[in-house]
Design a protein around this motif. Structure first.
Motif, short mmCIF file in Angstrom:
data_model
loop_
_atom_site.label_atom_id
_atom_site.label_comp_id
_atom_site.label_asym_id
_atom_site.label_seq_id
_atom_site.Cartn_x
_atom_site.Cartn_y
_atom_site.Cartn_z
N UNK A 182 -41.25 -23.08 68.06
CA UNK A 182 -40.64 -22.09 68.87
C UNK A 182 -39.38 -22.49 68.58
N UNK A 183 -38.44 -21.65 67.29
CA UNK A 183 -36.99 -21.89 66.60
C UNK A 183 -36.32 -22.00 68.32
N UNK A 184 -35.57 -22.93 68.69
CA UNK A 184 -35.00 -22.89 69.31
C UNK A 184 -33.73 -22.10 69.98
N UNK A 185 -33.36 -21.46 69.17
CA UNK A 185 -31.84 -20.81 69.22
C UNK A 185 -32.89 -18.86 69.32
N UNK A 186 -33.47 -19.26 68.60
CA UNK A 186 -34.22 -17.09 68.91
C UNK A 186 -35.78 -16.92 69.34
N UNK A 187 -36.33 -18.52 70.09
CA UNK A 187 -37.86 -18.42 70.07
C UNK A 187 -38.95 -17.80 69.17
N UNK A 188 -37.83 -18.04 67.78
CA UNK A 188 -38.71 -16.97 66.53
C UNK A 188 -40.19 -18.57 66.85
N UNK A 189 -41.51 -17.73 66.57
CA UNK A 189 -42.78 -19.06 65.93
C UNK A 189 -42.69 -18.52 64.71
N UNK A 190 -42.94 -20.18 64.02
CA UNK A 190 -43.26 -20.03 63.37
C UNK A 190 -44.52 -21.48 62.81
N UNK A 191 -44.85 -21.28 61.84
CA UNK A 191 -45.98 -21.85 61.20
C UNK A 191 -45.93 -23.53 60.89
#
Length: 139
Positions: A123-132
């Motif tokens: 999880x990208x800490x700032x946006x919460x986006x999920x990354x593989x």
């Protein structure tokens, strides 16, 4: 600077990525010419591929800084038809804690996830986006 005032490889790669990003965004003469000749559909597809390539670099930085990973199960893999250095850009439909989500990402052609495989997600800490972050270790 290296021999004969050449930039180091990492710096040249960073410059090339910045130039490619400007082109696919239609900035500058080359970007505008590319968009005019190739069309916006092509430049949009290339921008998606560039985003996937940037995500791969971002994941490596997050893992190096100690951001924890989560495990998800692959429900479905869809090919986008794009490749970068022969590595496919795919849409992964994931089961993450009982809910399904999809992410578009670049995967290694040597380790393409399949339905049922466990994968690591960051999880990208700032946006919460999920990354593989790759296939989960087996065993």
């Amino acid at each position: 600077m290296g021999l004969f005032n050449r930039k180091p490889m990492a710096e040249r790669q960073a410059d090339a990525m910045q130039q490619a990003d400007r082109i696919v965004k239609g900035k500058g003469f080359t970007g505008k010419l590319t968009k005019a000749v190739m069309g916006s559909e092509f430049t949009n597809a290339m921008q998606g591929a560039m985003n996937s390539a940037n995500q791969a670099q971002q994941v490596q930085g997050l893992l190096a800084s100690g951001v924890p990973t989560e495990t998800a199960t692959v429900v479905q893999v869809q090919d986008t038809g794009q490749t970068i250095n022969d590595n496919p850009n795919v849409v992964l439909v994931l089961d993450l804690g009982g809910s399904q989500t999809s992410i578009t990402t670049l995967v290694s052609r040597l380790e393409i996830p399949r339905a049922g495989d466990a994968v690591l997600i960051v999880r990208e800490p700032q946006s919460g986006a999920l990354l593989y972050a790759g296939l989960a270790p087996r065993g």
